[in-house]
Design a protein around this motif. Structure first.
Motif, PDB file in Angstrom:
ATOM      1  N   PHE A 532     -35.865   2.136  -5.780  1.00 18.88           N
ATOM      2  CA  PHE A 532     -34.653   2.709  -5.180  1.00 18.88           C
ATOM      3  C   PHE A 532     -33.883   3.518  -6.217  1.00 18.88           C
ATOM      4  N   ALA A 533     -33.732   2.957  -7.415  1.00 14.71           N
ATOM      5  CA  ALA A 533     -32.996   3.663  -8.460  1.00 14.71           C
ATOM      6  C   ALA A 533     -33.734   4.916  -8.921  1.00 14.71           C
ATOM      7  N   GLU A 534     -35.044   4.798  -9.096  1.00 14.95           N
ATOM      8  CA  GLU A 534     -35.837   5.929  -9.581  1.00 14.95           C
ATOM      9  C   GLU A 534     -35.855   7.086  -8.591  1.00 14.95           C
ATOM     10  N   ASN A 535     -35.709   6.779  -7.309  1.00 15.62           N
ATOM     11  CA  ASN A 535     -35.744   7.815  -6.275  1.00 15.62           C
ATOM     12  C   ASN A 535     -34.352   8.193  -5.775  1.00 15.62           C
ATOM     13  N   SER A 536     -33.320   7.822  -6.539  1.00 16.71           N
ATOM     14  CA  SER A 536     -31.946   8.077  -6.089  1.00 16.71           C
ATOM     15  C   SER A 536     -31.397   9.415  -6.566  1.00 16.71           C
ATOM     16  N   GLY A 537     -32.254  10.237  -7.168  1.00 13.23           N
ATOM     17  CA  GLY A 537     -31.786  11.529  -7.646  1.00 13.23           C
ATOM     18  C   GLY A 537     -30.812  11.410  -8.808  1.00 13.23           C
ATOM     19  N   GLY A 538     -30.991  10.392  -9.634  1.00 16.70           N
ATOM     20  CA  GLY A 538     -30.137  10.210 -10.795  1.00 16.70           C
ATOM     21  C   GLY A 538     -28.805   9.562 -10.488  1.00 16.70           C
ATOM     22  N   GLN A 539     -28.627   9.031  -9.259  1.00 19.44           N
ATOM     23  CA  GLN A 539     -27.342   8.468  -8.870  1.00 19.44           C
ATOM     24  C   GLN A 539     -27.203   6.981  -9.226  1.00 19.44           C
ATOM     25  N   TRP A 540     -28.336   6.259  -9.274  1.00 15.55           N
ATOM     26  CA  TRP A 540     -28.263   4.803  -9.454  1.00 15.55           C
ATOM     27  C   TRP A 540     -29.083   4.349 -10.656  1.00 15.55           C
ATOM     28  N   LYS A 541     -28.580   3.322 -11.297  1.00 20.69           N
ATOM     29  CA  LYS A 541     -29.302   2.596 -12.345  1.00 20.69           C
ATOM     30  C   LYS A 541     -29.315   1.124 -11.942  1.00 20.69           C
ATOM     31  N   VAL A 542     -30.498   0.500 -11.991  1.00 22.82           N
ATOM     32  CA  VAL A 542     -30.644  -0.914 -11.632  1.00 22.82           C
ATOM     33  C   VAL A 542     -30.982  -1.710 -12.888  1.00 22.82           C
ATOM     34  N   ILE A 543     -30.212  -2.767 -13.123  1.00 25.81           N
ATOM     35  CA  ILE A 543     -30.457  -3.663 -14.257  1.00 25.81           C
ATOM     36  C   ILE A 543     -30.869  -5.020 -13.706  1.00 25.81           C
ATOM     37  N   VAL A 544     -32.043  -5.512 -14.103  1.00 25.58           N
ATOM     38  CA  VAL A 544     -32.557  -6.800 -13.634  1.00 25.58           C
ATOM     39  C   VAL A 544     -32.104  -7.896 -14.584  1.00 25.58           C
ATOM     40  N   GLU A 545     -31.263  -8.790 -14.088  1.00 18.67           N
ATOM     41  CA  GLU A 545     -30.741  -9.905 -14.875  1.00 18.67           C
ATOM     42  C   GLU A 545     -31.165 -11.256 -14.290  1.00 18.67           C
ATOM     43  N   GLY A 546     -32.190 -11.250 -13.444  1.00 18.35           N
ATOM     44  CA  GLY A 546     -32.677 -12.498 -12.876  1.00 18.35           C
ATOM     45  C   GLY A 546     -33.476 -13.297 -13.900  1.00 18.35           C
ATOM     46  N   MET A 547     -33.772 -14.538 -13.535  1.00 17.82           N
ATOM     47  CA  MET A 547     -34.556 -15.394 -14.432  1.00 17.82           C
ATOM     48  C   MET A 547     -35.340 -16.390 -13.595  1.00 17.82           C
ATOM     49  N   PHE A 548     -36.613 -16.485 -13.839  1.00 15.64           N
ATOM     50  CA  PHE A 548     -37.468 -17.402 -13.094  1.00 15.64           C
ATOM     51  C   PHE A 548     -36.951 -18.839 -13.229  1.00 15.64           C
ATOM     52  N   GLY A 549     -36.836 -19.517 -12.085  1.00 19.27           N
ATOM     53  CA  GLY A 549     -36.439 -20.921 -12.085  1.00 19.27           C
ATOM     54  C   GLY A 549     -34.965 -21.169 -12.311  1.00 19.27           C
ATOM     55  N   CYS A 550     -34.144 -20.115 -12.359  1.00 16.83           N
ATOM     56  CA  CYS A 550     -32.719 -20.267 -12.669  1.00 16.83           C
ATOM     57  C   CYS A 550     -31.890 -19.684 -11.534  1.00 16.83           C
ATOM     58  N   ARG A 551     -31.478 -20.528 -10.602  1.00 15.18           N
ATOM     59  CA  ARG A 551     -30.672 -20.070  -9.470  1.00 15.18           C
ATOM     60  C   ARG A 551     -29.312 -19.574  -9.949  1.00 15.18           C
ATOM     61  N   PHE A 552     -28.884 -18.446  -9.384  1.00 11.60           N
ATOM     62  CA  PHE A 552     -27.563 -17.932  -9.714  1.00 11.60           C
ATOM     63  C   PHE A 552     -26.564 -18.514  -8.718  1.00 11.60           C
ATOM     64  N   VAL A 553     -26.163 -19.743  -8.971  1.00 13.06           N
ATOM     65  CA  VAL A 553     -25.197 -20.458  -8.149  1.00 13.06           C
ATOM     66  C   VAL A 553     -24.710 -21.641  -8.972  1.00 13.06           C
ATOM     67  N   ASP A 554     -23.474 -22.045  -8.750  1.00 12.77           N
ATOM     68  CA  ASP A 554     -22.886 -23.100  -9.566  1.00 12.77           C
ATOM     69  C   ASP A 554     -23.335 -24.481  -9.097  1.00 12.77           C
ATOM     70  N   LEU A 555     -24.642 -24.716  -9.218  1.00 10.77           N
ATOM     71  CA  LEU A 555     -25.245 -26.007  -8.884  1.00 10.77           C
ATOM     72  C   LEU A 555     -26.138 -26.437 -10.040  1.00 10.77           C
ATOM     73  N   ALA A 556     -26.520 -27.696 -10.052  1.00 10.85           N
ATOM     74  CA  ALA A 556     -27.355 -28.221 -11.135  1.00 10.85           C
ATOM     75  C   ALA A 556     -28.655 -27.440 -11.239  1.00 10.85           C
ATOM     76  N   VAL A 557     -29.116 -27.276 -12.461  1.00  6.62           N
ATOM     77  CA  VAL A 557     -30.369 -26.567 -12.706  1.00  6.62           C
ATOM     78  C   VAL A 557     -31.521 -27.408 -12.194  1.00  6.62           C
ATOM     79  N   GLU A 558     -32.394 -26.817 -11.379  1.00  3.54           N
ATOM     80  CA  GLU A 558     -33.536 -27.540 -10.824  1.00  3.54           C
ATOM     81  C   GLU A 558     -34.839 -27.178 -11.506  1.00  3.54           C
ATOM     82  N   ALA A 559     -34.772 -26.402 -12.565  1.00  8.68           N
ATOM     83  CA  ALA A 559     -35.987 -25.931 -13.233  1.00  8.68           C
ATOM     84  C   ALA A 559     -36.820 -27.098 -13.729  1.00  8.68           C
ATOM     85  N   THR A 560     -38.152 -26.982 -13.567  1.00  6.10           N
ATOM     86  CA  THR A 560     -39.062 -28.029 -14.016  1.00  6.10           C
ATOM     87  C   THR A 560     -39.622 -27.742 -15.404  1.00  6.10           C
TER      88      THR A 560
END
Length: 721
Positions: A532-560
Motif C-alpha cells: 500500500f505504501a509503495e503504491n501510494s505515489g510517495g504519499q505514505w510510509k509504513v513502519i512495522v513495529e509488530g513482534m511475534f508472540g507479543c500482543r499489543f494490549v495491556d494484558l499479561a504476556v502469553e509468549a511461550t
C-alpha cells in the motif's frame, strides 16, 4: 545324553512362613485412574484437568523404581547399573518402539510430506528419550498449539522419567558408598537419602513455580520442573517403614482423601487457568501419595474401586494404553469427523491395540531372557520379594484368547469403517453479497466493493464450492511448512529490534506515516501494508513495529518463548513511546483473537490507546483472519477441499464486535477481514485461485499476503487513507 536335574528347593525352618511377593493392587488401580483420566481428557475433553493423570504416574514411578533400588542395595550391598538399565530397556523400549514404528507407518499413508517428516523427527526424539526437549524448544503445548499436534507428543512424559532415571540410581549408589565408608547403619543411610531427595524436591518445586509463571510451555515439558513429582514418590519409598505404622482404621480415610484430591484436581485444574505444573500439580501428586502410603501395610479392603479385577487389569495394560491412545486420537481425527463413529472407533482401537500389544509383545519380551545376565537374574529373585514390587496379575489363556479375539474382530470392523473413503458433497455457494454479520460493527462489509475486492470475493466463492484440489502454487505442504511472512518483513518481528529504516516501506519523505503494531497477526499484514505504501505515489510510509508472540494490549504476556516473554513488556513500552514521538497519521493494531472477555479486553486495549491517543490522528483496528480449522490437521492424503473449509466462529465475531465498538469510542476505524478470506455465509476456503490461504489456523501464507494486497489497499482508500 546328559541328564538335567532340577535343583531341590531349600528347606525352610519350622514355623517360618514361606515368603510371598507383596501385591499392591491399589497401585495397579491407581494406574487405572491415571490412564483413564488422560484418555478421557484427550478424547472427550472431559474432565478438562484429566492430563493430571501423568502427574499421578510420575509419583507411582518414583515410588516403585526407588523402592527397587533401595531393596537391591539393602539385600546385596550394591546397585548393578547394568541390571537396572537392562530391566528398564526390556520394560520400556520394545513397546515404545512398536508404537513409534506403527505411528510412522500410519502417518506416511495419512499425512502429506511435511507433516510426515515432522512425525519422523518426533519419533527419533522419542526413541532417544528427548521428546520433552524437542516439544519445549518448539514452543508446543497440549493447550495452545498454533500448529498441528504431533501424534507422538505424549512421549514427552517417558522422556522425563528416563532422564530422571539416568541420574537417580547413581545418586543412590553414591549414598550407599558414603554410608559404607562411614559405617552408617540402615536408618542413617535412609536419612541421608531422604535429605538428598528432599532438597531436590524442594529446589525443583520452587524452580517449577518460577518457571511456570514466566514460561509455562517450557515448564510443562521441562525435566527440572517435573523432578519434584518423581521425587515425592522416591521419598515415599525411602520412608516406607514409617508409613507401615499407620493404624489400620486410618488407612481407608487416607486413601479416599487421596482419591478425592485427584478427582478434584481433574475437575478444577484447567489448561488455561495458569499455575500448572506448579503449584497446582501438587494436588494430584499429594493425592497419589496418600493412596500409596495408605496401602503400605497390606490390602485395602475398603478400596474396591481400585482393587477390583477390572481396575487392576486396566492398570496392568496402562503403559500400553498410554502409548497407543494418543496416536489413535490424532491419526483418526485426520481421517474422520469428530462424531459418535469417531469416538467409538477411537475407544475400540486404542483398547484393542493396547490389549494385543500387552499380551503378545510387551509381556513376552519383558519376561524373556533378552539382555538378561546372571547378576540380573539374582537381583530379580530378590526384587520379587520386595514390598515395593508389583507382580503381574494374570488372566487365563482361554480368557485372553476370547477377549483379544473379540476385540480384534470389533477393532477390525471399526477400522475398516474408519478408513473407508468418504465422499463429501459441497453445495454451490452463492455469489458474494456483502453484508455485516458482526453485531456492533457499523462499518461492516462495504456494499460497494472496488474492482480488486470484487475479483477476490468471486475467487473466494469459487474456492468454497470446489470439489477437487487445484494445482496449488506453492503446494499446500510447502505452505504449511513455510514462513509466516516474507523474509524482509519476518526479520522485523524478532525480539532483537532492527533500526526503523530497515522496517519501513514507502518514500522516506512521505508526508503521511502509518505504524503497524501487534503480534504475529500484525506481521502477516506487514506485506500488504508495505505494498500500500509503495503504491501510494510517495504519499505514505509504513513502519512495522509488530513482534511475534507479543500482543499489543495491556494484558499479561502469553509468549511461550523465553526471549519473547522477556522482551515483550519493554517492546510494548518502546512502541508507545515511539508513537508519541513520531505522531503518525495512523496506528494500525492487529492482534490474534484470543479468548478474553469483551470487557476485560476493551479495558486493557483502552489503557494502551489512551496513552497515545493525542499523538495519532487515527487508530485502526485490523481484524485477524477468521480462524476455525488448522490446515495442518485437515490436509491429508485423502482430504477433499470441503474437509478444510473453515467457518467464522463465535470467538472471532465476539472480538470483532468488541473492536468495532472500541473503534467508534475512540473515533477510529475497524476493518473487517472476512471479505478477504470468507464468503458472506461464513465459509472460509483453504485456498483461493491457486494460492493456499493459511499455513496454520490463524496465519496467512506469504503468497496470500501478496494476493490480497490490492484488496487491502482498496479497503484502506475506502476508509479515508
Amino acid at each position: 545324553m546328559a541328564t538335567i536335574t532340577r535343583p531341590s528347593s531349600p528347606r525352610r525352618k519350622p514355623g517360618k512362613p514361606k515368603q510371598k511377593a507383596t501385591q499392591r493392587l491399589d497401585i495397579q488401580g491407581l494406574r487405572m485412574v491415571a490412564v483413564m483420566l488422560v484418555v478421557f481428557s484427550h478424547l472427550f475433553n472431559w474432565p478438562r484437568g484429566g492430563f493430571i493423570g501423568v502427574d499421578v504416574f510420575f509419583v507411582i514411578s518414583g515410588f516403585l523404581i526407588t523402592g527397587s533400588l533401595l531393596h537391591t542395595l539393602e539385600k546385596t550391598g550394591r546397585i548393578s547399573f547394568s541390571s537396572f538399565y537392562r530391566r528398564r530397556i526390556r520394560r520400556i523400549v520394545p513397546a515404545a518402539t512398536l508404537v513409534l514404528v506403527t505411528t510412522c507407518v500410519a502417518a506416511y499413508f495419512i499425512y502429506t510430506g511435511n507433516r510426515f517428516r515432522s512425525t519422523g523427527l518426533d519419533a527419533i526424539a522419542a526413541f532417544l528419550f528427548v521428546s520433552n526437549w524437542r516439544f519445549g524448544i518448539e514452543g508446543t503445548d497440549y493447550f495452545n498449539a498454533s500448529g498441528p499436534v504431533s501424534p507422538l507428543q505424549h512421549y514427552w512424559s517417558l522422556s522425563v522419567e528416563e532422564q530422571f532415571y539416568f541420574v537417580w540410581p547413581a545418586v543412590i549408589f553414591v549414598i550407599g558408598v558414603i554410608s559404607a565408608r562411614l559405617a552408617w547403619k540402615g536408618k542413617a543411610r535412609l536419612a541421608l537419602s531422604a535429605g538428598v531427595m528432599g532438597a531436590v524436591v524442594a529446589a525443583s518445586f520452587v524452580y517449577a513455580v518460577i518457571d511456570t509463571a514466566g514460561n509455562p510451555t517450557w515448564a510443562y515439558f521441562s525435566t527440572l520442573t517435573r523432578v519434584w513429582e518423581l521425587g515425592i514418590g522416591a521419598l515415599l519409598a525411602i520412608a516406607i517403614s514409617f508409613f507401615e505404622r499407620i493404624p489400620n482404621r486410618a488407612r481407608p480415610f487416607i486413601a479416599w482423601t487421596g482419591l478425592i484430591a485427584i478427582t478434584a484436581g481433574a475437575l478444577v485444574i484447567t489448561e488455561t487457568g495458569g499455575g500448572f505444573p506448579a503449584p497446582w500439580a501438587a494436588v494430584p501428586v499429594l493425592g497419589a501419595a496418600l493412596v500409596i502410603v495408605a496401602g503400605v501395610s497390606g490390602e485395602q479392603k475398603s478400596l474396591k474401586l481400585l482393587t477390583n479385577r477390572i481396575s487392576t487389569y486396566v492398570g496392568d495394560i496402562s503403559y500400553s494404553l498410554y502409548l497407543w491412545h494418543w496416536p489413535v486420537i490424532i491419526l483418526l481425527a485426520a481421517i474422520m469427523d469428530r462424531n459418535g463413529y469417531y469416538f467409538s472407533a477411537a475407544i475400540l482401537l486404542m483398547f484393542g491395540l493396547s490389549i494385543a500389544a500387552y499380551h503378545f509383545f510387551e509381556n513376552p519380551i519383558r519376561r524373556s531372557r533378552w539382555l538378561e545376565t546372571s547378576t540380573e537374574k539374582k537381583d530379580q529373585k530378590i526384587l520379587d520379594l520386595s514390598r515395593w514390587r508389583l507382580p503381574i496379575t494374570k488372566m487365563s489363556e482361554r480368557n485372553q484368547g476370547i477377549g483379544i479375539g473379540a476385540l480384534a474382530l470389533v477393532t477390525a470392523g471399526v477400522t475398516a469403517f474408519a478408513l473407508a473413503p468418504v465422499t463429501v458433497a459441497v453445495s454451490p455457494v452463492p455469489r458474494y453479497t456483502p453484508s455485516s454479520a458482526v453485531a456492533g460493527v457499523d462499518a461492516g462489509l462495504n456494499m460497494d466493493l472496488g474492482p480488486a475486492q470484487t475479483a477476490l470475493s468471486e475467487e473466494i466463492t469459487d474456492a468454497a464450492s470446489a470439489t477437487e484440489w487445484p494445482d496449488l502454487a506453492p503446494s499446500m505442504d510447502d505452505a504449511i511448512g513455510g514462513p509466516q511472512a516474507p523474509a524482509e518483513v519476518l526479520k522485523c518481528g524478532n525480539p532483537k529490534r532492527l533500526p526503523v529504516a530497515e522496517c519501513s516501506w514507502g518514500s522516506p519523505t512521505a508526508p503521511k506515516t502509518m505504524i503497524l503494531v501487534g503480534d504475529s497477526i500484525s506481521m502477516t499484514y506487514g506485506h500488504p501494508l508495505a505494498r500500500f505504501a509503495e503504491n501510494s505515489g510517495g504519499q505514505w510510509k509504513v513502519i512495522v513495529e509488530g513482534m511475534f508472540g507479543c500482543r499489543f494490549v495491556d494484558l499479561a504476556v502469553e509468549a511461550t518463548d523465553n526471549k519473547i516473554g522477556a522482551a515483550c513488556p519493554e517492546h510494548r513500552e518502546n512502541t508507545i513511546n515511539f508513537i508519541n514521538e513520531v505522531k503518525p497519521d495512523a496506528v494500525v493494531i492487529a492482534n490474534n483473537y484470543t479468548s478474553e472477555g469483551s470487557t476485560e479486553w476493551t479495558e486493557a486495549m483502552r489503557r494502551f490507546v489512551d496513552r497515545f491517543a493525542t499523538s495519532a490522528k487515527s487508530v485502526v483496528f485490523l481484524a485477524a483472519p477468521p480462524a476455525s480449522i488448522d490446515i495442518g490437521d485437515c490436509y491429508t492424503r485423502s482430504a477433499k477441499p470441503a474437509d478444510c473449509l473453515g467457518q467464522v466462529v463465535d470467538q472471532w465475531s465476539t472480538r470483532a464486535s468488541t473492536e468495532g465498538r472500541l473503534a467508534d469510542a475512540v473515533g477510529g476505524h475497524f476493518i473487517d477481514s472476512r471479505q478477504w478470506f470468507c464468503t458472506p455465509s461464513g465459509h472460509c476456503p483453504s485456498f483461493v485461485g491457486t494460492t493456499p490461504t493459511r499455513r496454520d489456523r490463524s496465519h496467512m501464507t506469504p503468497d496470500y499476503q501478496e494476493k490480497i494486497s490490492a484488496a487491502v489497499a482498496e479497503k484502506l482508500h475506502e476508509v479515508g487513507f
